[in-house]
Scaffold this motif. Structure first.
Motif, PDB file in Angstrom:
ATOM      1  N   GLU A 100      45.638  33.255  50.564  1.00  0.00           N
ATOM      2  CA  GLU A 100      45.518  34.659  50.119  1.00  0.00           C
ATOM      3  C   GLU A 100      45.415  35.645  51.326  1.00  0.00           C
ATOM      4  OE1 GLU A 100      42.953  36.270  46.628  1.00  0.00           O
ATOM      5  OE2 GLU A 100      42.059  36.925  48.465  1.00  0.00           O
ATOM      6  N   GLN A 135      48.772  35.972  53.135  1.00  0.00           N
ATOM      7  CA  GLN A 135      49.547  36.933  52.485  1.00  0.00           C
ATOM      8  C   GLN A 135      49.243  38.213  52.633  1.00  0.00           C
ATOM      9  OE1 GLN A 135      51.469  35.518  48.960  1.00  0.00           O
ATOM     10  NE2 GLN A 135      50.281  33.529  49.147  1.00  0.00           N
ATOM     11  N   ALA A 136      47.675  38.610  52.588  1.00  0.00           N
ATOM     12  CA  ALA A 136      47.274  39.853  52.223  1.00  0.00           C
ATOM     13  C   ALA A 136      47.393  40.473  53.846  1.00  0.00           C
ATOM     14  CB  ALA A 136      45.833  40.091  52.066  1.00  0.00           C
ATOM     15  N   GLU A 184      51.039  41.496  54.254  1.00  0.00           N
ATOM     16  CA  GLU A 184      51.298  42.503  53.311  1.00  0.00           C
ATOM     17  C   GLU A 184      50.931  43.913  53.927  1.00  0.00           C
ATOM     18  OE1 GLU A 184      53.287  43.433  51.070  1.00  0.00           O
ATOM     19  OE2 GLU A 184      52.604  45.413  50.224  1.00  0.00           O
ATOM     20  N   VAL A 224      44.524  53.229  56.805  1.00  0.00           N
ATOM     21  CA  VAL A 224      43.124  53.106  56.700  1.00  0.00           C
ATOM     22  C   VAL A 224      42.808  52.290  55.635  1.00  0.00           C
ATOM     23  CG1 VAL A 224      40.942  54.377  56.179  1.00  0.00           C
ATOM     24  CG2 VAL A 224      42.478  55.531  57.473  1.00  0.00           C
ATOM     25  N   THR A 225      41.908  51.510  55.809  1.00  0.00           N
ATOM     26  CA  THR A 225      41.523  50.317  54.619  1.00  0.00           C
ATOM     27  C   THR A 225      40.174  50.226  54.798  1.00  0.00           C
ATOM     28  OG1 THR A 225      43.681  49.177  55.160  1.00  0.00           O
ATOM     29  CG2 THR A 225      42.166  48.340  53.433  1.00  0.00           C
ATOM     30  N   LYS A 226      39.449  50.092  53.654  1.00  0.00           N
ATOM     31  CA  LYS A 226      37.848  49.924  53.193  1.00  0.00           C
ATOM     32  C   LYS A 226      37.909  49.189  52.075  1.00  0.00           C
ATOM     33  CE  LYS A 226      33.698  50.468  51.598  1.00  0.00           C
ATOM     34  NZ  LYS A 226      33.441  49.963  50.380  1.00  0.00           N
ATOM     35  N   ILE A 227      37.577  47.782  52.284  1.00  0.00           N
ATOM     36  CA  ILE A 227      37.520  46.727  51.292  1.00  0.00           C
ATOM     37  C   ILE A 227      36.570  46.157  51.285  1.00  0.00           C
ATOM     38  CG2 ILE A 227      39.090  45.124  52.832  1.00  0.00           C
ATOM     39  CD1 ILE A 227      40.106  44.161  50.175  1.00  0.00           C
ATOM     40  N   GLY A 228      35.930  45.918  49.994  1.00  0.00           N
ATOM     41  CA  GLY A 228      34.592  44.881  49.958  1.00  0.00           C
ATOM     42  C   GLY A 228      33.343  45.767  50.231  1.00  0.00           C
ATOM     43  N   SER A 263      29.568  50.882  48.519  1.00  0.00           N
ATOM     44  CA  SER A 263      29.991  52.466  48.928  1.00  0.00           C
ATOM     45  C   SER A 263      29.654  52.888  50.271  1.00  0.00           C
ATOM     46  CB  SER A 263      29.780  53.569  48.060  1.00  0.00           C
ATOM     47  OG  SER A 263      30.366  53.222  46.783  1.00  0.00           O
ATOM     48  N   GLU A 322      37.597  35.259  40.115  1.00  0.00           N
ATOM     49  CA  GLU A 322      38.881  35.071  40.192  1.00  0.00           C
ATOM     50  C   GLU A 322      39.905  35.980  39.950  1.00  0.00           C
ATOM     51  OE1 GLU A 322      40.402  31.307  38.487  1.00  0.00           O
ATOM     52  OE2 GLU A 322      42.492  31.923  39.000  1.00  0.00           O
ATOM     53  N   VAL A 332      43.913  37.431  38.994  1.00  0.00           N
ATOM     54  CA  VAL A 332      45.135  36.919  38.929  1.00  0.00           C
ATOM     55  C   VAL A 332      46.131  38.267  38.493  1.00  0.00           C
ATOM     56  CG1 VAL A 332      47.008  35.420  37.947  1.00  0.00           C
ATOM     57  CG2 VAL A 332      44.618  34.455  38.492  1.00  0.00           C
ATOM     58  N   LYS A 337      52.679  41.090  47.759  1.00  0.00           N
ATOM     59  CA  LYS A 337      52.184  42.478  47.262  1.00  0.00           C
ATOM     60  C   LYS A 337      51.194  41.977  46.335  1.00  0.00           C
ATOM     61  CE  LYS A 337      53.976  46.871  46.154  1.00  0.00           C
ATOM     62  NZ  LYS A 337      55.238  47.619  45.819  1.00  0.00           N
ATOM     63  N   LYS A 373      49.378  39.150  45.893  1.00  0.00           N
ATOM     64  CA  LYS A 373      48.373  38.552  46.488  1.00  0.00           C
ATOM     65  C   LYS A 373      47.393  39.516  47.218  1.00  0.00           C
ATOM     66  CE  LYS A 373      47.691  34.042  46.270  1.00  0.00           C
ATOM     67  NZ  LYS A 373      47.840  33.769  44.906  1.00  0.00           N
ATOM     68  N   ALA A 374      47.913  40.714  47.634  1.00  0.00           N
ATOM     69  CA  ALA A 374      47.052  41.542  48.439  1.00  0.00           C
ATOM     70  C   ALA A 374      46.284  42.306  47.425  1.00  0.00           C
ATOM     71  CB  ALA A 374      48.029  42.495  49.182  1.00  0.00           C
ATOM     72  N   GLN A 425      43.402  40.231  46.326  1.00  0.00           N
ATOM     73  CA  GLN A 425      42.322  40.387  47.154  1.00  0.00           C
ATOM     74  C   GLN A 425      41.495  41.854  46.834  1.00  0.00           C
ATOM     75  OE1 GLN A 425      42.620  41.249  51.289  1.00  0.00           O
ATOM     76  NE2 GLN A 425      41.859  39.220  51.989  1.00  0.00           N
ATOM     77  N   ALA A 426      42.287  42.891  46.810  1.00  0.00           N
ATOM     78  CA  ALA A 426      41.573  44.139  46.935  1.00  0.00           C
ATOM     79  C   ALA A 426      40.756  44.278  45.587  1.00  0.00           C
ATOM     80  CB  ALA A 426      42.799  45.327  46.909  1.00  0.00           C
ATOM     81  N   ARG A 463      39.434  41.967  43.717  1.00  0.00           N
ATOM     82  CA  ARG A 463      38.280  40.778  43.900  1.00  0.00           C
ATOM     83  C   ARG A 463      37.114  41.444  44.830  1.00  0.00           C
ATOM     84  NH1 ARG A 463      40.489  36.878  46.119  1.00  0.00           N
ATOM     85  NH2 ARG A 463      39.059  37.359  48.044  1.00  0.00           N
ATOM     86  N   GLU A 464      37.744  41.675  45.770  1.00  0.00           N
ATOM     87  CA  GLU A 464      36.801  42.237  46.960  1.00  0.00           C
ATOM     88  C   GLU A 464      35.873  43.401  46.390  1.00  0.00           C
ATOM     89  OE1 GLU A 464      36.073  41.083  50.466  1.00  0.00           O
ATOM     90  OE2 GLU A 464      37.139  39.278  49.844  1.00  0.00           O
ATOM     91  N   THR A 465      36.421  44.390  45.576  1.00  0.00           N
ATOM     92  CA  THR A 465      35.764  45.665  45.146  1.00  0.00           C
ATOM     93  C   THR A 465      34.844  45.367  44.160  1.00  0.00           C
ATOM     94  OG1 THR A 465      38.108  46.758  45.731  1.00  0.00           O
ATOM     95  CG2 THR A 465      36.325  48.045  44.454  1.00  0.00           C
ATOM     96  N   LEU A 502      34.180  53.159  47.417  1.00  0.00           N
ATOM     97  CA  LEU A 502      34.063  51.736  47.142  1.00  0.00           C
ATOM     98  C   LEU A 502      35.208  50.940  47.712  1.00  0.00           C
ATOM     99  CD1 LEU A 502      31.923  49.883  45.713  1.00  0.00           C
ATOM    100  CD2 LEU A 502      33.276  50.496  43.745  1.00  0.00           C
ATOM    101  N   TYR A 503      36.603  51.511  47.610  1.00  0.00           N
ATOM    102  CA  TYR A 503      37.555  51.099  48.135  1.00  0.00           C
ATOM    103  C   TYR A 503      38.535  52.253  48.603  1.00  0.00           C
ATOM    104  CZ  TYR A 503      42.164  48.777  47.967  1.00  0.00           C
ATOM    105  OH  TYR A 503      43.517  48.360  48.413  1.00  0.00           O
ATOM    106  N   SER A 504      39.228  51.904  49.720  1.00  0.00           N
ATOM    107  CA  SER A 504      39.913  52.965  50.166  1.00  0.00           C
ATOM    108  C   SER A 504      41.188  52.304  50.819  1.00  0.00           C
ATOM    109  CB  SER A 504      39.416  53.900  51.162  1.00  0.00           C
ATOM    110  OG  SER A 504      40.362  54.613  52.130  1.00  0.00           O
ATOM    111  N   ASP A 505      42.401  52.773  50.305  1.00  0.00           N
ATOM    112  CA  ASP A 505      43.550  52.203  50.976  1.00  0.00           C
ATOM    113  C   ASP A 505      44.610  53.137  51.102  1.00  0.00           C
ATOM    114  OD1 ASP A 505      46.461  50.462  50.155  1.00  0.00           O
ATOM    115  OD2 ASP A 505      45.187  50.095  51.883  1.00  0.00           O
TER     116      ASP A 505
END
Lengths: 282, 276, 244
Positions: free
Chosen positions: A108, A111-112, A115, A248-252, A255, C63, C65, C76, C78-79, C82-83, C85-87, C196-199
């Motif tokens: 994963e 792949q991430a 991407e 810009v990415t903030k993950i996990g 806040s 998990e 899916v 895409k 899979k990404a 991850q986003a 799950r991590e959030t 919390l999450y930013s993309d």
């Protein structure tokens, strides 16, 4: 006062309580590998490391090493974009670089990362795909960009993006001639400015990644693999040479306030400038 | 996660009820559950609810190069990957036996029976053909995934409209939805699957088993027919041996069911067409 | 100032919300969330059995899916896995269910842009429906900077996304926001948003990024309110059914 019943060597303590071990360092403003919290590891960039590829580069950030090769092939264009070539980036994380990756289909994480880099290349319009057209509707160049990690010590995103950008800068493709349905590529003698062309990159995005350590709310620049495992989240900032943001990415992690993001952007600006100098030197 | 086997009480009650002539949910032996069809805003999207079993089908199309040995044939592809949403027993990446059976039955019923005219998908022989893709998503598993998937797939194909194309010599223009109205696919016939489950040493046959009935069954059979009483596919893979008379009786029952369901599908398509 | 999406007049207008909970029988919790014509369904099974190799001794294993509407799952998706799950990891009180697994399946039902934000909202509703203990809820929204007008448009459709110079997705929880006291009387009280999450992808300036964050933060308040109302209504209906 009696001495405590158990005393640990630092390495044992690290294994038993990794987060606590780490906290002892960060409260003093340093990290176990001796770096300050906002320091990036020594970085080197080597160009043209694979002679059989159209373009290549190798980037080392601390213990993470990524080798990237670009191969150009002729293919039919996609039907909805007959005058455009295409880029196929791929980041490979195999058991060769670290035992935490298992053999088999890409993980994963791989792949991430692939991407994420794909989106930076596409949406920041790094390359005008029309430049890759040979004959509209019939033949275009496809660039297979393969970034292979040969040693993994955290922060694959920065290393892979830098390797890919350096490899793209290094690309030289022989000019083809199109005659009655066949492509002829002149071979033989060395590629010169007359019989080959380089890619016209509109911009070179480079990135800086930070790990977020929730327990003490610290931001660590350029995490190595142990720091990555115990950290809770990541911030990645990608900038081009004009200072425009490309990602810009903030993950996990919990806040993050805007001031933290602003600090990261400032730190990223300095770091990417430093990276650019390193890339242009060699 | 494997599905837990039904408890002895559930199993005994269901079998005793069938012996006495009743089904647990009150249906008669040869009744389908309530079938509900919901169309999406786009062409080619339909959600089928067969009792508690829910299936979503989405049709999409793409222009590609045909195979060199079949230059005038288009492609029809089905994707029936089961996700853990329908049931925790379905794992990502690993196909269960049920998944293999479902996908093979759909292929047989839809593709091999030539319900869709693939020759009609040709644009420029040897160069460009349409590739039609049907993605079937299973949302909720309460038995009889095959019938629900089949109804969803064929209804979605009937509902779908592909972009209109004009070919002038070598030039191919694919019109956008604004330029010209999209065109329906040419569907020769409407295959509908009817699944039977067998109990009581082969004496009792029921139509459209629920999940519990599937877990307790002794054998099963799927008959695929269309309104013209043509058998498109017949699948009886293992299970308790049945007599020929029983098999023939099943097909007769299926003829009636298929007529009902086809009428319902066509009524729903007409009602949706009026709305647009 | 007209958007490509003719149903909306303002740049800062979200599409109409729609949500539905407890739709599926097999899953422990399920929900569907719509932003206009974008619709995502999410199912949650858990806390349940987990494979030995994924088992965590002190926490539940999440998990995720993600299944696309058309085609086989790719990088895409899979990404996105991850986003999501991590959030969710810091939000789910996984310490309450050690050595179990919580499986989240996200299925796109209709795609008209802003799918990731729709997926986040559907996921949190499904987790609430399943009764998974959470520290806080979250809300997500996407915005773009239009390439022609340089305007910030909230909740873009597929058509509007094609014209974007940069695309930004933000997720905020309903707890953290720091209101900083103004330095002088003239300045407004600035709300310092905590993401919390930013993309964000595309080409954009620092000011554009932080402005997008502010605008999305204000919009997400509506999403939070909607989620609260939706759960309230569902509980009221359940109460009625019990007592009737």
């Amino acid at each position: 006062m009696a001495t405590p019943a158990f005393t640990f060597t630092p390495s044992t303590f690290q294994k038993l309580h990794p987060a606590e071990f780490f906290r002892r360092f960060t409260t003093e403003g340093v990290r176990p590998d001796g770096r300050l919290l906002d320091a990036f590891r020594p970085t080197t960039v080597h160009h043209g490391v694979i002679s059989t590829a159209n373009g290549s580069a190798m980037v080392r950030i601390g213990g993470t090493t990524v080798v990237c090769g670009v191969k150009a092939e002729v293919a039919e264009p996609k039907l909805d974009a007959p005058d455009q070539g295409y880029l196929v980036p791929n980041v490979e994380l195999s058991p060769m670089c670290s035992s935490k990756f298992r053999p088999g289909p890409p993980s994963e994480q791989a792949q991430a990362v692939s991407e994420a880099i794909n989106r930076v290349l596409k949406e920041s319009k790094v390359l005008d795909l029309k430049d890759l057209c040979i004959e509209e509707g019939k033949a275009v160049w496809v660039l297979y960009v393969d970034a292979v990690c040969v040693a993994y010590d955290g922060n694959i995103f920065d290393a892979a993006l830098a390797a890919i950008m350096a490899a793209l800068k290094n690309v030289r493709i022989r000019k083809p001639t199109y005659q009655e349905g066949t492509i002829k590529v002149s071979g033989g003698s060395t590629a010169t400015d007359e019989n080959s062309f380089t890619l016209n990159l509109a911009r070179t995005p480079l990135s800086a990644t930070f790990a977020i350590f929730d327990t003490t709310l610290t931001i660590l620049a350029d995490p190595n693999v142990t720091e990555e495992t115990i950290s809770d989240g990541q911030i990645s900032i990608a900038l081009d040479e004009t200072g425009q943001l490309c990602g810009v990415t903030k993950i996990g992690a919990s806040s993050c306030s805007q001031s933290v993001m602003r600090d990261c952007v400032q730190s990223a600006k300095k770091r990417t400038q430093q990276l650019r100098d390193i890339m242009n030197q060699q | 996660m494997r599905d837990a086997d039904p408890s002895t009480n559930e199993r005994e009650f269901l079998l005793a009820a069938l012996k006495d002539g009743a089904r647990i949910d009150g249906r008669k032996f040869y009744d389908f559950r309530t079938l509900r069809l919901t169309f999406g805003a786009e062409y080619g999207a339909v959600e089928v609810q067969l009792g508690n079993t829910r299936v979503l089908a989405k049709v999409s199309c793409e222009v590609i190069r045909p195979y060199t040995d079949k230059p005038t044939e288009g492609f029809l592809m089905f994707n029936t990957e089961l996700s853990p949403m329908a049931s925790a027993a379905f794992e990502v990446g690993r196909q269960t036996d049920e998944e293999v059976l479902v996908s093979r039955l759909i292929e047989k019923a839809m593709r091999r029976s030539r319900a869709l005219d693939t020759e009609g998908l040709c644009i420029v022989a040897g160069e460009k053909v349409w590739s039609i893709r049907v993605d079937i998503h299973f949302l909720d598993h309460d038995g009889n995934l095959v019938d629900a998937a089949c109804i969803a797939a064929i209804t979605a194909l009937l509902h779908f409209r592909r972009p209109d194309v004009t070919v002038v010599g070598e030039d191919v223009t694919i019109h956008t939805l604004e330029q010209r109205n999209p065109v329906p696919l040419s569907i020769h016939h409407i295959p509908i699957c009817t699944t039977f489950a067998f109990f009581n040493n082969g004496e009792r046959m029921i139509v459209d088993p629920t999940f519990l009935e599937e877990q307790v069954k002794e054998g099963d059979m799927t008959v695929t027919l269309n309104v013209h009483k043509e058998v498109c596919a017949l699948s009886k893979a293992g299970g308790i041996p049945m007599e020929i008379d029983q098999i023939l009786q099943c097909t007769k029952i299926a003829v009636v069911k298929v007529a009902e369901i086809t009428a319902q599908i066509q009524a729903a398509l007409e009602a949706d067409a009026k709305k647009r | 100032m007209s958007r490509l999406d003719r149903t909306r007049t303002s740049a800062h207008q979200l599409r109409p919300f729609f949500s539905s909970q407890n739709l599926l029988n097999r899953a422990d919790g399920s929900a569907q969330f719509d932003f206009g014509e974008s619709s995502v369904m999410c199912s949650v099974i858990g806390p349940a059995e987990v494979k030995l190799r994924d088992e965590k001794l002190d926490k539940a294993t999440l998990e995720v899916v993600v299944r696309p509407l058309v085609g086989l799952p790719g990088i895409k998706d899979k990404a996105r896995e991850q986003a999501i799950r991590e959030t969710l990891e810091p939000l789910v009180l996984s310490g309450l269910h050690p050595r179990t697994g919580i499986q989240i399946v996200v299925q796109t039902m209709k795609d008209d842009g802003s799918i990731l934000a729709t997926a986040f909202n559907a996921t949190i509703l499904a987790l609430l429906d399943a009764g998974i203990p959470l520290k806080s809820i979250l809300g997500a929204v996407t915005c773009i900077v239009d390439s022609e007008t340089n305007q910030i448009l909230l909740d873009p459709t597929t058509q509007e996304l094609a014209n974007a110079k940069s695309t930004h997705t933000f997720v905020f929880d309903n707890k953290s926001s720091i209101t900083s006291s103004p330095e002088n009387k003239d300045q407004e009280e600035a709300v310092e948003v905590a993401t919390l999450y930013s993309d964000s992808t595309g080409l954009f300036s620092e000011e554009e990024y932080f402005e997008c964050a502010q605008i999305c933060y204000k919009a997400v308040q509506a999403v939070h309110g909607f989620i609260r109302t939706a759960v309230q209504k569902k509980l009221e209906k359940e109460q009625q059914q019990i007592h009737s």
